[in-house]
Design an enzyme around this catalytic site. Structure first.
Site, short mmCIF file in Angstrom:
data_model
loop_
_atom_site.label_atom_id
_atom_site.label_comp_id
_atom_site.label_asym_id
_atom_site.label_seq_id
_atom_site.Cartn_x
_atom_site.Cartn_y
_atom_site.Cartn_z
NE ARG A 99 68.41 -43.72 2.19
CZ ARG A 99 68.94 -43.21 1.06
NH1 ARG A 99 68.33 -43.35 -0.08
NH2 ARG A 99 70.10 -42.58 1.10
CD GLU A 102 67.03 -49.90 -1.80
OE1 GLU A 102 68.20 -49.53 -2.02
OE2 GLU A 102 66.10 -49.11 -1.65
CG HIS A 141 68.01 -46.77 -4.41
ND1 HIS A 141 68.19 -46.97 -3.05
CD2 HIS A 141 68.27 -45.46 -4.62
CE1 HIS A 141 68.56 -45.84 -2.48
NE2 HIS A 141 68.61 -44.90 -3.42
C1 8YV Z 1 72.61 -43.43 -3.65
C2 8YV Z 1 70.82 -42.12 -2.69
O1 8YV Z 1 73.62 -42.71 -3.08
O2 8YV Z 1 71.60 -39.90 -2.69
C3 8YV Z 1 71.03 -40.79 -2.07
O3 8YV Z 1 70.62 -40.62 -0.91
O4 8YV Z 1 70.13 -42.93 -2.18
C4 8YV Z 1 71.49 -42.49 -3.97
O5 8YV Z 1 71.93 -41.40 -4.71
C5 8YV Z 1 73.08 -44.13 -4.86
O6 8YV Z 1 72.07 -44.95 -5.26
C6 8YV Z 1 74.31 -44.98 -4.64
O7 8YV Z 1 74.20 -45.78 -3.51
#
Ligand code: 8YV
Length: 332
Positions: free
Chosen positions: A250, A279, A297
């Site tokens: 993150r 983001e 991402h």
């Molecule tokens: C997001 C992610 O869910 O699984 C996670 O924690 O950060 C990603 O898979 C995806 O980019 C959609 O928001």
């Protein structure tokens, strides 16, 4: 308000009129999984609503589930409080730091996520960034296309074999990165809340010590308050001018201003970043920095994985509304 009595389904060949549950979706699943969701539920697509407030006001009482995701609207205490019938939140993603878990728990709202499915893809992106910062893959591509090869050889890059990958966060994704890095003949060390018995890698209880011993510091931890700004100038200085930071966790884990300052001062060798503090806004200083590789991402962003994630969201909702245990519950 849409007449929700229209929403009946036919079950088992005979007409068994069951009212569909109302689900508030904050972002779309892929078309096939969105169709599955529509088949079973009455779905309010929040992103399509001209007036979010009007929808929440007029239909808030009917919403029993939320489908959420990291890059959709945050699920804070405010929205949970405005949905008195809410019982379940199905997160599309492994991480769930976009949700106020405490507020959900206080209301007795259960939460599911989509762990496991996206492990390999996310670990692949960590390696893509790592290989690119070490071997200058993207820069080399530009070099050839621009015709610079005829003017001389490409600058030498950095060898992976024998180097140390320090992994911060040794969950499923951390382990998958470790496997891949080991396949590149790297030495693996890690730092997490506690040591794991079943892995052969050296454990560090302290992030600064991990950074000090790492050539590549790879962030694979969860987001949220516990890891907020865990990587600051001190950690980056410990990583050192020959060290590289890789972040697929993150953006919140890194103090972005400190990262920019450390890159500008040559205190680290470079960075490979898939995630950012705000983001999709990426600081100009990172965009213009030659020592940085950026991706938007995309850890879980393959057709196959995103489709499986969507299915698991629907399966969790189906299990919940059938009175069964969630398939992949988030521990409250
Ligand atoms: C997001 C992610 O869910 O699984 C996670 O924690 O950060 C990603 O898979 C995806 O980019 C959609 O928001």
């Amino acid at each position: 308000m849409q007449v929700f009595w229209d929403c009946f389904e036919t079950c088992g060949g005979k007409k068994d009129y069951k009212m569909k549950k109302t689900v508030l979706a904050l972002k779309s699943l892929l078309p096939a999984e969105m169709a599955l969701l529509d088949e079973r539920y009455r779905v309010i697509r929040l992103w399509e609503q001209a007036d979010r407030e009007d929808v929440l006001f007029s239909q808030g009482d009917l919403i029993e589930a939320i489908v959420s995701t990291y890059d959709g609207e945050k699920v804070g205490a405010e929205i949970i409080a405005r949905l008195p019938a809410l019982k379940v939140i199905a997160q599309f993603g492994a991480g769930y730091d976009n949700l106020d878990l405490a507020a959900a728990k206080a209301r007795g709202v259960v939460v599911s996520n989509t762990p496991g499915i996206l492990t390999d893809d996310t670990a692949d992106i960590a390696m893509m960034l790592l290989l690119n910062v070490a071997r200058s893959g993207i820069v080399a591509d530009k070099f050839v296309r621009a015709g610079h090869w005829k003017g001389g050889a490409f600058p030498l890059t950095t060898c992976l074999a024998g180097k140390t990958a320090g992994i911060f966060g040794m969950g499923k994704i951390g382990e998958a990165i470790a496997q891949r890095a080991a396949a590149h003949n790297m030495r693996i060390i890690y730092c997490s809340r506690s040591p794991k018995n079943d892995i052969p890698y050296g454990y560090y209880g302290n992030l600064q010590a991990l950074a000090q011993s790492s050539d590549f510091l790879i962030l694979a931890c969860s987001g949220g308050p516990e890891t907020l700004h865990a990587v600051d100038r001190t950690i980056l200085r410990a990583l050192g001018p020959q060290g590289y930071l890789i972040n697929i966790a993150r953006g919140s884990v890194v103090k972005e201003d400190d990262l920019v300052a450390a890159l500008e001062a040559g205190e680290i060798g470079g960075a490979g970043l898939d995630v950012f503090a705000d983001e999709p806004n990426v600081p100009k200083a990172l965009i213009s920095c030659d020592d940085v590789i950026l991706s938007p991402h995309v850890g879980s962003a393959t057709r196959e994985t995103r489709s499986l994630m969507g299915r698991l969201v629907v399966e969790n909702l189906d299990a919940f509304f059938a009175g069964k245990a969630l398939v992949t519950p988030v521990a409250a």
